[in-house]
Design a protein around this motif. Structure first.
Motif, PDB file in Angstrom:
ATOM      1  N   ARG A   1      15.096  11.479  -4.790  1.00 26.30           N
ATOM      2  CA  ARG A   1      14.654  12.094  -3.537  1.00 26.30           C
ATOM      3  C   ARG A   1      14.096  11.096  -2.525  1.00 26.30           C
ATOM      4  N   PRO A   2      14.797   9.971  -2.317  1.00 31.60           N
ATOM      5  CA  PRO A   2      14.223   8.991  -1.399  1.00 31.60           C
ATOM      6  C   PRO A   2      14.198   9.425   0.059  1.00 31.60           C
TER       7      PRO A   2
ATOM      8  N   TYR B   1       7.145  11.748  11.871  1.00 30.31           N
ATOM      9  CA  TYR B   1       8.338  11.137  11.290  1.00 30.31           C
ATOM     10  C   TYR B   1       9.533  12.066  11.421  1.00 30.31           C
TER      11      TYR B   1
ATOM     12  N   HIS C   1       9.003  13.969   1.504  1.00 29.09           N
ATOM     13  CA  HIS C   1       8.581  12.850   0.674  1.00 29.09           C
ATOM     14  C   HIS C   1       7.122  12.547   1.004  1.00 29.09           C
ATOM     15  N   ARG C   2       6.312  12.512  -0.016  1.00 26.23           N
ATOM     16  CA  ARG C   2       4.871  12.558   0.205  1.00 26.23           C
ATOM     17  C   ARG C   2       4.265  11.202   0.566  1.00 26.23           C
ATOM     18  N   LEU C   3       4.757  10.164  -0.091  1.00 28.36           N
ATOM     19  CA  LEU C   3       4.148   8.848   0.066  1.00 28.36           C
ATOM     20  C   LEU C   3       5.151   7.848   0.620  1.00 28.36           C
ATOM     21  N   ILE C   4       4.632   6.824   1.270  1.00 28.69           N
ATOM     22  CA  ILE C   4       5.491   5.776   1.804  1.00 28.69           C
ATOM     23  C   ILE C   4       4.759   4.444   1.665  1.00 28.69           C
ATOM     24  N   LEU C   5       5.516   3.377   1.433  1.00 27.65           N
ATOM     25  CA  LEU C   5       4.907   2.051   1.329  1.00 27.65           C
ATOM     26  C   LEU C   5       4.607   1.502   2.718  1.00 27.65           C
TER      27      LEU C   5
ATOM     28  N   ARG D   1       7.211  -0.504   4.227  1.00 23.27           N
ATOM     29  CA  ARG D   1       8.349   0.231   4.768  1.00 23.27           C
ATOM     30  C   ARG D   1       8.035   0.837   6.138  1.00 23.27           C
TER      31      ARG D   1
ATOM     32  N   GLN E   1      13.849  11.460 -11.528  1.00 19.88           N
ATOM     33  CA  GLN E   1      13.386  12.519 -10.644  1.00 19.88           C
ATOM     34  C   GLN E   1      12.922  11.927  -9.313  1.00 19.88           C
ATOM     35  N   LEU E   2      12.232  10.799  -9.396  1.00 22.34           N
ATOM     36  CA  LEU E   2      11.694  10.192  -8.182  1.00 22.34           C
ATOM     37  C   LEU E   2      12.792   9.544  -7.356  1.00 22.34           C
ATOM     38  N   ILE E   3      13.710   8.833  -8.017  1.00 24.89           N
ATOM     39  CA  ILE E   3      14.756   8.114  -7.297  1.00 24.89           C
ATOM     40  C   ILE E   3      15.719   9.094  -6.635  1.00 24.89           C
TER      41      ILE E   3
ATOM     42  N   LEU F   1       0.852  -1.188   0.000  1.00 25.29           N
ATOM     43  CA  LEU F   1       0.000   0.000   0.000  1.00 25.29           C
ATOM     44  C   LEU F   1       0.884   1.232   0.000  1.00 25.29           C
TER      45      LEU F   1
ATOM     46  N   ARG G   1      14.099  12.624   1.377  1.00 27.66           N
ATOM     47  CA  ARG G   1      13.590  13.957   1.708  1.00 27.66           C
ATOM     48  C   ARG G   1      12.449  13.867   2.710  1.00 27.66           C
TER      49      ARG G   1
ATOM     50  N   GLY H   1       9.879   4.802  -2.406  1.00 27.11           N
ATOM     51  CA  GLY H   1       8.920   4.552  -1.330  1.00 27.11           C
ATOM     52  C   GLY H   1       7.498   4.883  -1.708  1.00 27.11           C
TER      53      GLY H   1
END
Lengths: 134, 134
Positions: B12-13, B81, B18-22, B25, B8-10, A45, B15, A112
């Protein structure tokens, strides 16, 4: 917790109006199309870190031990839980799902979850099928 | 996805914006108190099935291979976080957390997350500490 409320909760594990579910239980849940064919499963998710909204189910169509597997973020609103099948039903043609934006595991792990560009890309793709703007 | 957006996405892991997270994770992420002491970890997430809202982080204080382990649902809004620590900070006294409503693994698995009674019980408990009404 007290004994009475424990029993009350354990008494209703399979009810379709069951309000909450553990993320560890969602991951691995099969996904079916309207005809009842199993087309894949929810692998993970993608959650908005601050609000705690589930934005996507990360859907997998299979692959062997993750090798060559591609992950398709699917807007949460498009999944409907079917307690009889014990899985989610997505009322979209399989072709629509397979042609959707997708990523390999390294891409998913690296960021992520898709960032804003990907959110827009995925919602634009699924918008005609009822995805809610995020 | 196209190459430009992948990079672009990779890029900024780590930051903090960072808006979303799995969810995979989040589970296992350490939890610290204000003093920086590691007090436990997030073991699972409890999600509202229909809306996709994360209602609680299921927090564990330890235990040995799950034996005797107790799980404390903690309202998501109380976790912050901290990218420097690589974990969540909860600004509550450890005693408050340990005295909170908690469940063993069988209870969690059986009901897939606390039901409405437990929601009320937990929010009543954490309300004075800033839990948002759900």
């Amino acid at each position: 917790m007290n004994q009475a409320s424990t029993e009350q909760l354990i008494d209703r594990p399979a009810r379709s109006d069951h309000r909450l579910i553990l993320s560890s239980r969602v991951n691995g849940t099969p996904v079916f199309d309207d005809s009842g064919e199993r087309i894949g499963h929810v692998d993970d998710l993608s959650i908005e870190r601050v609000s705690g909204d589930v934005v996507y189910a990360i859907m997998s169509f299979g692959g062997f031990l993750g090798i060559g597997e591609k992950y398709h973020p699917l807007p949460w609103a498009l999944l409907n839980y079917d307690p009889e099948r014990g899985g989610y039903v997505v009322s979209l043609d399989k072709t629509v799902l397979k042609d959707a934006p997708h990523y390999d595991r390294a891409e998913l792990e690296a960021f992520g979850g898709p960032g804003r560009d990907s959110i827009d890309r995925i919602l634009t793709y699924y918008g005609p099928y009822g995805a809610i703007t995020y």
